[in-house]
Write a protein that holds these residues in place. Structure first.
Motif, PDB file in Angstrom:
ATOM      1  N   GLY A  97       0.834  -1.207   0.000  1.00 32.31           N
ATOM      2  CA  GLY A  97       0.000   0.000   0.000  1.00 32.31           C
ATOM      3  C   GLY A  97       0.861   1.245   0.000  1.00 32.31           C
ATOM      4  N   ALA A  98       0.273   2.327  -0.476  1.00 35.80           N
ATOM      5  CA  ALA A  98       0.983   3.613  -0.440  1.00 35.80           C
ATOM      6  C   ALA A  98       1.310   3.970   1.007  1.00 35.80           C
ATOM      7  N   LYS A  99       0.488   3.485   1.914  1.00 33.44           N
ATOM      8  CA  LYS A  99       0.692   3.804   3.327  1.00 33.44           C
ATOM      9  C   LYS A  99       2.035   3.277   3.822  1.00 33.44           C
ATOM     10  N   TRP A 123      -4.174  14.402   5.621  1.00 35.51           N
ATOM     11  CA  TRP A 123      -4.558  13.021   5.950  1.00 35.51           C
ATOM     12  C   TRP A 123      -4.029  12.641   7.337  1.00 35.51           C
ATOM     13  N   TYR A 126      -0.326  11.194   8.162  1.00 33.19           N
ATOM     14  CA  TYR A 126       0.915  11.963   7.990  1.00 33.19           C
ATOM     15  C   TYR A 126       1.506  12.361   9.342  1.00 33.19           C
ATOM     16  N   ASN A 169      -0.302  16.310  -0.407  1.00 29.32           N
ATOM     17  CA  ASN A 169      -1.182  15.370  -1.094  1.00 29.32           C
ATOM     18  C   ASN A 169      -2.095  16.136  -2.041  1.00 29.32           C
ATOM     19  N   ASN A 173      -6.788  14.578   0.270  1.00 27.17           N
ATOM     20  CA  ASN A 173      -7.659  13.974   1.269  1.00 27.17           C
ATOM     21  C   ASN A 173      -7.391  14.762   2.546  1.00 27.17           C
ATOM     22  N   ASP A 201       2.394  12.922  -2.369  1.00 21.61           N
ATOM     23  CA  ASP A 201       1.446  11.809  -2.325  1.00 21.61           C
ATOM     24  C   ASP A 201       0.394  12.046  -3.405  1.00 21.61           C
ATOM     25  N   VAL A 203      -1.882   9.699  -4.638  1.00 26.69           N
ATOM     26  CA  VAL A 203      -2.749   8.513  -4.750  1.00 26.69           C
ATOM     27  C   VAL A 203      -4.126   8.795  -5.367  1.00 26.69           C
ATOM     28  N   TYR A 204      -4.571  10.056  -5.310  1.00 28.53           N
ATOM     29  CA  TYR A 204      -5.878  10.371  -5.915  1.00 28.53           C
ATOM     30  C   TYR A 204      -5.746  10.985  -7.309  1.00 28.53           C
ATOM     31  N   SER A 235      -4.723   1.547  -5.089  1.00 29.34           N
ATOM     32  CA  SER A 235      -5.923   1.438  -4.251  1.00 29.34           C
ATOM     33  C   SER A 235      -7.088   2.243  -4.791  1.00 29.34           C
ATOM     34  N   LYS A 236      -6.818   3.526  -5.087  1.00 28.00           N
ATOM     35  CA  LYS A 236      -7.914   4.427  -5.433  1.00 28.00           C
ATOM     36  C   LYS A 236      -8.202   4.386  -6.939  1.00 28.00           C
ATOM     37  N   ARG A 244      -3.429  -4.136  -1.390  1.00 31.01           N
ATOM     38  CA  ARG A 244      -2.306  -3.540  -0.681  1.00 31.01           C
ATOM     39  C   ARG A 244      -1.021  -3.415  -1.527  1.00 31.01           C
ATOM     40  N   ILE A 245      -1.127  -2.615  -2.580  1.00 34.68           N
ATOM     41  CA  ILE A 245       0.076  -2.315  -3.374  1.00 34.68           C
ATOM     42  C   ILE A 245       0.215  -0.802  -3.504  1.00 34.68           C
TER      43      ILE A 245
HETATM   44  N1  PMP Z   1      -2.408   8.703   1.087  1.00 35.64           N
HETATM   45  C1  PMP Z   1      -3.641   9.185   1.248  1.00 35.64           C
HETATM   46  C2  PMP Z   1      -3.829  10.654   1.217  1.00 35.64           C
HETATM   47  C3  PMP Z   1      -4.725   8.330   1.439  1.00 35.64           C
HETATM   48  O1  PMP Z   1      -5.948   8.822   1.618  1.00 35.64           O
HETATM   49  C4  PMP Z   1      -4.501   6.949   1.468  1.00 35.64           C
HETATM   50  C5  PMP Z   1      -5.680   6.024   1.682  1.00 35.64           C
HETATM   51  N2  PMP Z   1      -5.643   5.257   2.798  1.00 35.64           N
HETATM   52  C6  PMP Z   1      -3.179   6.482   1.311  1.00 35.64           C
HETATM   53  C7  PMP Z   1      -2.164   7.379   1.120  1.00 35.64           C
HETATM   54  C8  PMP Z   1      -2.812   5.027   1.389  1.00 35.64           C
HETATM   55  O2  PMP Z   1      -3.392   4.247   0.422  1.00 35.64           O
HETATM   56  P1  PMP Z   1      -3.037   2.707   0.286  1.00 35.64           P
HETATM   57  O3  PMP Z   1      -2.171   2.324   1.435  1.00 35.64           O
HETATM   58  O4  PMP Z   1      -4.334   1.986   0.283  1.00 35.64           O
HETATM   59  O5  PMP Z   1      -2.310   2.578  -1.017  1.00 35.64           O
END
Ligand code: PMP
Ligand code: GLU
Length: 396
Positions: A97-99, A123, A126, A169, A173, A201, A203-204, A235-236, A244-245
């Motif tokens: 995951g990006a997380k 978010w 962070y 980001n 978010n 970041d 991801v969106y 994910s998004k 979880r990538i």
């Molecule tokens: N960055 C932001 C701003 C997010 O909202 C999310 C969603 N959880 C993530 C990172 C992580 O996404 P994921 O781990 O599902 O790839």
């Protein structure tokens, strides 16, 4: 006793609320979840099929720490195609995951005492990630009446000799703000002048409306490219939160450090999910546009409804699938003797009284707001907004 490090962190408010909603559902109580941080669409079939094929083909063993070659090559192709950026596979690392990729990046860059500038609202994770690294989050406010655009003057005022990075980001978010190319160019210029990293970041990236465009700060200049770590994932964009990538693209030394860390933490992201991710990046992309159009319809509907509610104001948004209605006019009001002091109380009240779940804005450094996710069916959104309006009207 558990460590000071962990004692000092606040559990994830987004995930905490999800757990509470699931508990209520198990008790047979119907709750409309407007707290969800994931697309409500299925993962496209071609991607699922690639995951199944990976299992059938016994792609079920450890992989290289940084991720399989095919995936890192697919990510390089994606960065070229979508962002006009040239990376080689050694500049890419794939995580769970990006997380996880983000925390690897923060632990790799941040020493105790280093300051990390974070535009807020931001978010939830962070803040805690920076604290876990011993760093100091330094918030700079983005203004609600400017639709939470990146405030470069505020960033400039927050820079000190201890500034190690700006972590941001876009699309954002929780606000849905899409930072302009101009503001990102100015941010890159500040980074060059004061010598700090940019953690972007993205991801969106794929969820943008109203003709707004995503711009990657790494594409500003060679200097910006050399000091940016891009964080992104699947994910998004492909509705794959459970797979979880995530990935990072950045300077070789940073990526190498992140790989050393990951080698002792998770070894590698799930092999099966990595093969599915190759298909996500290399396969047909039509599902993204269908999802984006559906989200846009919902955005317009939800924004219109919120703005029509007495006592609520709401900034416009052009990305992601969240809005942050301002609800501070309800603070100090009460119902059945219970006073609503802040966004936590209002979130609790709406869960108890209207059976809808919205995340308290305070968790995102936006104490005057709630976060509403429109990742839900039109039918549920309509019902939820009716219930919200009725419950707010009862507060006196
Ligand atoms: N960055 C932001 C701003 C997010 O909202 C999310 C969603 N959880 C993530 C990172 C992580 O996404 P994921 O781990 O599902 O790839
Ligand atoms: N990013 C999503 C959210 O903000 C998912 C939950 C999480 O990982 O925090 O709700």
């Amino acid at each position: 006793m558990i460590s000071e490090r962990v004692r000092n962190i606040t559990p994830s408010a987004t995930l905490g609320l999800t757990t509470r909603v699931n508990q209520l559902k198990q008790e047979g109580i119907t709750v409309i979840a407007l707290n969800v941080g994931e697309p409500d669409f299925g993962t496209p079939e071609n991607i699922c099929a690639a995951g199944i094929k990976a299992i059938e083909n016994q792609k079920t063993k450890y992989t290289t720490v940084s991720g399989i070659n095919e995936l890192r090559e697919a990510i390089c192709a994606k960065l070229k195609r979508d962002n006009g950026l040239n990376y080689e596979p050694s500049q890419i690392t794939v995580g769970t995951g990006a997380k996880q990729t983000l925390i690897n990046c923060i632990l790799t860059l941040i020493d105790p005492g280093d300051e990390v500038i974070i535009p807020k609202p931001c978010w939830v994770s962070y803040i805690e990630m920076v604290k876990l690294a011993g760093g100091v989050p330094v918030f700079v406010a983005c203004k609600e009446d400017e639709e939470f655009a990146l405030d470069i003057e505020a960033v400039k005022a927050a820079i000190t000799p201890k500034t190690k990075a700006v972590l941001f980001n876009t699309p954002n978010n929780p606000t849905g703000a899409v930072y302009s190319e101009e503001s990102l160019r100015q941010l890159a210029a500040l980074a060059e002048e004061h010598d700090f990293y940019l953690i972007a970041d993205e991801v969106y990236e794929k969820l943008i409306y109203d003709g707004y465009k995503h711009f990657s700060v790494a594409s500003v200049s060679e200097d910006a490219y050399n000091r940016t770590v891009i964080i992104n994932g699947i994910s998004k964009a492909y509705s794959m939160t459970g797979w979880r990538i995530g990935f990072a693209a950045g300077p070789k030394d940073v990526i190498k450090g992140m790989n050393s860390l990951q080698g002792h933490a998770t070894s590698n992201a799930s092999s099966i999910s990595q093969y599915a991710a190759v298909e996500a990046f290399n396969g047909p992309q039509e599902s993204i546009e269908l999802m984006r159009q559906e989200f846009y319809k919902r955005l317009q509907y939800v924004l219109g409804r919120l703005r029509a509610m007495p006592g609520v104001t709401c900034a416009g948004s052009h990305g992601a699938f969240y809005l942050v209605p301002n609800v501070k006019s309800f603070y100090g009001k009460s119902y059945n003797g219970k006073v609503i002091k802040d966004s936590f109380d209002l979130s609790d009240y709406l869960l108890d009284e209207a059976r809808i779940a919205l995340v308290p804005g305070a968790a995102f450094e936006a104490p005057d707001n709630l976060r509403i996710s429109y990742s839900n069916s039109m039918e549920n959104l309509t019902k939820a907004l009716d219930q919200m309006e009725a419950a707010l009207a009862k507060l006196k």
